[in-house]
Design an enzyme around this catalytic site. Structure first.
Site, PDB file in Angstrom:
ATOM      1  N   PRO A 112       0.824  -1.207   0.000  1.00 24.87           N
ATOM      2  CA  PRO A 112       0.000   0.000   0.000  1.00 24.87           C
ATOM      3  C   PRO A 112       0.862   1.262   0.000  1.00 24.87           C
ATOM      4  O   PRO A 112       1.931   1.293   0.608  1.00 24.87           O
ATOM      5  CB  PRO A 112      -0.818  -0.112   1.288  1.00 24.87           C
ATOM      6  N   GLY A 114       2.313   4.794   0.907  1.00 29.17           N
ATOM      7  CA  GLY A 114       2.436   5.700   2.047  1.00 29.17           C
ATOM      8  C   GLY A 114       2.122   5.073   3.390  1.00 29.17           C
ATOM      9  O   GLY A 114       1.848   5.778   4.360  1.00 29.17           O
ATOM     10  N   LEU A 117       5.527   0.840   4.464  1.00 32.25           N
ATOM     11  CA  LEU A 117       6.135  -0.416   4.008  1.00 32.25           C
ATOM     12  C   LEU A 117       7.044  -0.212   2.794  1.00 32.25           C
ATOM     13  O   LEU A 117       7.410  -1.178   2.116  1.00 32.25           O
ATOM     14  CB  LEU A 117       5.053  -1.459   3.692  1.00 32.25           C
ATOM     15  N   SER A 119       6.662   1.466  -0.202  1.00 28.20           N
ATOM     16  CA  SER A 119       6.118   1.303  -1.562  1.00 28.20           C
ATOM     17  C   SER A 119       6.887   2.142  -2.580  1.00 28.20           C
ATOM     18  O   SER A 119       7.234   1.661  -3.661  1.00 28.20           O
ATOM     19  CB  SER A 119       4.635   1.681  -1.594  1.00 28.20           C
ATOM     20  N   ASP A 164      15.451   3.188   2.882  1.00 25.30           N
ATOM     21  CA  ASP A 164      14.400   2.440   2.173  1.00 25.30           C
ATOM     22  C   ASP A 164      14.908   1.882   0.843  1.00 25.30           C
ATOM     23  O   ASP A 164      14.651   0.722   0.499  1.00 25.30           O
ATOM     24  CB  ASP A 164      13.199   3.355   1.882  1.00 25.30           C
TER      25      ASP A 164
HETATM   26  C1  MEV Z   1      10.302   6.579   5.680  1.00 25.24           C
HETATM   27  O1  MEV Z   1      10.043   5.255   5.213  1.00 25.24           O
HETATM   28  C2  MEV Z   1      11.481   6.564   6.623  1.00 25.24           C
HETATM   29  C3  MEV Z   1      11.928   7.923   7.121  1.00 25.24           C
HETATM   30  O2  MEV Z   1      13.028   7.704   8.016  1.00 25.24           O
HETATM   31  C4  MEV Z   1      12.368   8.841   5.983  1.00 25.24           C
HETATM   32  C5  MEV Z   1      13.645   8.359   5.331  1.00 25.24           C
HETATM   33  O3  MEV Z   1      14.446   7.639   5.952  1.00 25.24           O
HETATM   34  O4  MEV Z   1      13.855   8.732   4.149  1.00 25.24           O
HETATM   35  C6  MEV Z   1      10.835   8.639   7.907  1.00 25.24           C
END
Ligand code: MEV
Length: 344
Positions: A112, A114, A117, A119, A164
């Site tokens: 999903p 935002g 997880l 995406s 990520d």
């Molecule tokens: C978002 O999945 C993770 C955050 O730490 C932002 C990032 O690391 O780019 C909030």
């Protein structure tokens, strides 16, 4: 035509603090985004998204996504999805030195949008890999991760860490601190995910933490404390034998650290009522630990539980729309189909 899939992720520890150079440990999970890229004989890009938590849309454009025609999809979701796909196409064109390459792109995703997880990272990683392969210029994994990071960084106005995109590219558990990205060998952890059906706005949430950090010294200390928690968790993980299931003691110690990590994220203002409700439901069901995962504001929590109790409890928790056991994805970006044509 080339089809590549890339996994989503959960954060065992360290989201948000990783934006300020603290370490984080995200783990890839078997929920994938799959992107197919086919070369065209003009410089247009046509995007068909079968499932990005949208009803599905088809867009064709030349130049940039800013010039695309209106389509019948909520604008913010379309902007988000198209922004990432466009950035992936630009990175692929640059990497292959093919500024005028056109593509038919198809995106399918089990992740999903935002929801914490990963995406967008999975779509960007799979998109760059598929498009460069379609151009006959496959990238080494580190370069793929680097270009995917640049794409996310650009779309998120400089508010992105490498966590990520590196995790989605490499698969498994990884450690990221600033530009220092390494893979970790870890035992398979018993992840359970709860999803409230919603989404958080990563850009806004990251900006909120930044403001808090500038305004209050407690927030800067909290970010550092998250870094300390991650280092403790990481040393527990690297001391464990990756070939055998984790001991009850290890799961329990990691769970305690996850609970503390969630409390610190709450102090930074990125939790929400539904995330807290799911976290408490998981703990009360016997999970060893539970925390929000990703940017927060809504979306998913991750819990550690070897038994079925957390899943059962989350299924009956008001506000929890979906729950599932998340298997660690050992493989990162993975070629699903490659007919290897550079000709349109
Ligand atoms: C978002 O999945 C993770 C955050 O730490 C932002 C990032 O690391 O780019 C909030």
């Amino acid at each position: 035509m080339t089809t590549v899939s890339a996994p989503g992720k959960v954060y065992l520890f360290g989201e948000h603090a990783v934006v300020y150079g603290e370490p984080a440990v995200p783990c890839a999970i078997e929920k994938r985004a799959t992107v197919t890229a086919e070369l065209r004989d003009d410089n247009h890009v046509r995007v068909e998204a079968a499932d990005l938590s949208l009803n599905g849309f088809v867009v064709e454009y030349a130049g940039s996504t800013a010039n695309r025609p209106d389509v019948d999809v909520p604008q913010p979701l379309l902007d988000a999805a198209m922004g990432y796909i466009d950035a992936a196409v630009q990175q692929a064109r640059e990497a292959a030195d093919a500024p005028d390459a056109g593509f038919d792109i198809t995106v399918e995703s089990e992740i999903p949008l935002g929801a914490g997880l990963g995406s967008s990272a999975a779509v960007v990683v799979a998109g760059i890999d598929a498009a460069t392969r379609a151009l006959g210029e496959p990238l080494a994994r580190r370069e793929l991760a680097d270009r995917a990071y640049k794409a996310e960084y650009e779309v998120q106005d400089g508010q992105a860490s490498r966590a990520d995109t590196f995790c989605s590219t490499m698969g498994g558990a990884v450690r990221v601190a600033g530009d220092d990205c390494t893979t970790l060998s870890t035992p398979t952890l018993p992840f359970v995910v709860g999803f409230d059906g919603g989404a958080g706005d990563t850009g806004k949430l990251v900006a909120g933490v930044r403001e808090l950090r500038e305004q209050y010294s407690f927030a800067a200390d909290t970010v550092e404390a998250i870094g300390d928690i991650v280092s403790m968790g990481e040393s527990l993980l690297v001391d464990a034998d990756p070939e055998v299931p984790p001991s009850d003691e290890l799961v329990s110690e990691l769970g305690d650290l996850m609970n503390i990590n969630h409390g610190l994220l709450s102090a930074l203002g990125v939790s929400s009522r539904s995330l807290d409700t799911m976290v408490w439901a998981a703990r009360e069901a016997g999970a060893e630990g539970a925390k929000l995962t990703g940017a927060g504001g809504g979306g998913c929590i991750v819990a550690l539980d070897q038994s079925d109790e957390t899943e059962t409890s989350l299924r009956y928790t008001p506000g929890c729309k979906d729950t599932f056991r998340a298997e660690l994805a050992d493989e990162g970006a993975r070629v699903e189909v490659d007919v290897g044509s550079e000709e349109a």
